[in-house]
Design a protein around this motif. Sequence first.
Motif, PDB file in Angstrom:
ATOM      1  N   LEU A 166       0.820  -1.216   0.000  1.00 23.76           N
ATOM      2  CA  LEU A 166       0.000   0.000   0.000  1.00 23.76           C
ATOM      3  C   LEU A 166       0.848   1.258   0.000  1.00 23.76           C
ATOM      4  O   LEU A 166       0.441   2.281  -0.558  1.00 23.76           O
ATOM      5  CB  LEU A 166      -0.937  -0.011   1.207  1.00 23.76           C
ATOM      6  N   LEU A 167       2.028   1.199   0.605  1.00 24.60           N
ATOM      7  CA  LEU A 167       2.893   2.377   0.634  1.00 24.60           C
ATOM      8  C   LEU A 167       3.366   2.760  -0.765  1.00 24.60           C
ATOM      9  O   LEU A 167       3.596   3.936  -1.045  1.00 24.60           O
ATOM     10  CB  LEU A 167       4.092   2.137   1.548  1.00 24.60           C
ATOM     11  N   VAL A 168       3.501   1.763  -1.629  1.00 24.91           N
ATOM     12  CA  VAL A 168       3.868   2.060  -3.017  1.00 24.91           C
ATOM     13  C   VAL A 168       2.789   2.918  -3.675  1.00 24.91           C
ATOM     14  O   VAL A 168       3.080   3.820  -4.453  1.00 24.91           O
ATOM     15  CB  VAL A 168       4.073   0.753  -3.809  1.00 24.91           C
ATOM     16  N   LEU A 169       1.539   2.654  -3.314  1.00 24.59           N
ATOM     17  CA  LEU A 169       0.409   3.386  -3.903  1.00 24.59           C
ATOM     18  C   LEU A 169       0.129   4.683  -3.167  1.00 24.59           C
ATOM     19  O   LEU A 169      -0.187   5.708  -3.791  1.00 24.59           O
ATOM     20  CB  LEU A 169      -0.848   2.501  -3.881  1.00 24.59           C
ATOM     21  N   TYR A 170       0.222   4.632  -1.838  1.00 19.82           N
ATOM     22  CA  TYR A 170      -0.170   5.783  -1.029  1.00 19.82           C
ATOM     23  C   TYR A 170       0.969   6.122  -0.069  1.00 19.82           C
ATOM     24  O   TYR A 170       1.112   5.506   0.989  1.00 19.82           O
ATOM     25  CB  TYR A 170      -1.442   5.480  -0.244  1.00 19.82           C
TER      26      TYR A 170
END
Length: 261
Positions: A166-170
Amino acid sequence: MLSDYINELYRYRELVLVWGLREVRVRYKQSLLGVMWAILQPLVMMIVFTLVFSRFAKVPTDGIPYPLFSYTALLPWTLLATAISFGVPSLVNNLNLVVKTYFPREILPIGAVGASFFDFMVASSVFAVLLLYYRIELTWMTLWLPLVLILQLVLILGIAFAGSALLVLYRDLRFIVPLGLQIWLYLTPVIYPITIIPEQYLTLYMLNPMAGIITAYRQIILFGQQPNLMYLGIAGLEAILIFLFGYMMFKKLEISFADII
């Protein structure tokens, strides 16, 4: 499909080990105290908690000296907090590898968790000293400890997989993680015993998987008791579900990591 992912990861098992060792070396590179930081973090927290919650707030400990009572929980809690703190940004912090080289990307958060487990084992030396100092005799119930530890690692890996993907996206997630861990700490019986939770809220409280895990550690080590199987069962089921959800999310998003980053 899950078995295919695990088989592929098994083929890269040497890389998993190498990356985990590399994480340990990088973490303490150019550090004056080196691996001693693994001991100091839970030890300093134990001292502070003892001063504040034993001397001033008078938190009950079910008859256990507060330093031992708190360290029994701080040791696994530090494992969780450190593993998540390093595991969640593991993809973003290794952009070149993710973009240019093929390998199962889950090796990156696994390596971060492995390095945190190394810290956990080092910090356990202080715990052994505390057990000797307070003359706590271990019983056959310690045979439950590997199961509790495995369930905790499963939980941590699930969170690390989901969080790193998720950190890659957000990228806002990097600010949410430390805040979430701080809130989670106070919702877990680290500073205080589970016995102070009002009975009407206990069922809801135990939906926190770390509550069941921390309680199990204390029951096994400090009281020589079998862990509460209902609480441990709830924590174990949640840990497995979180792991499966986090891992499948990770693998679903994996093909787009290079493009997004």
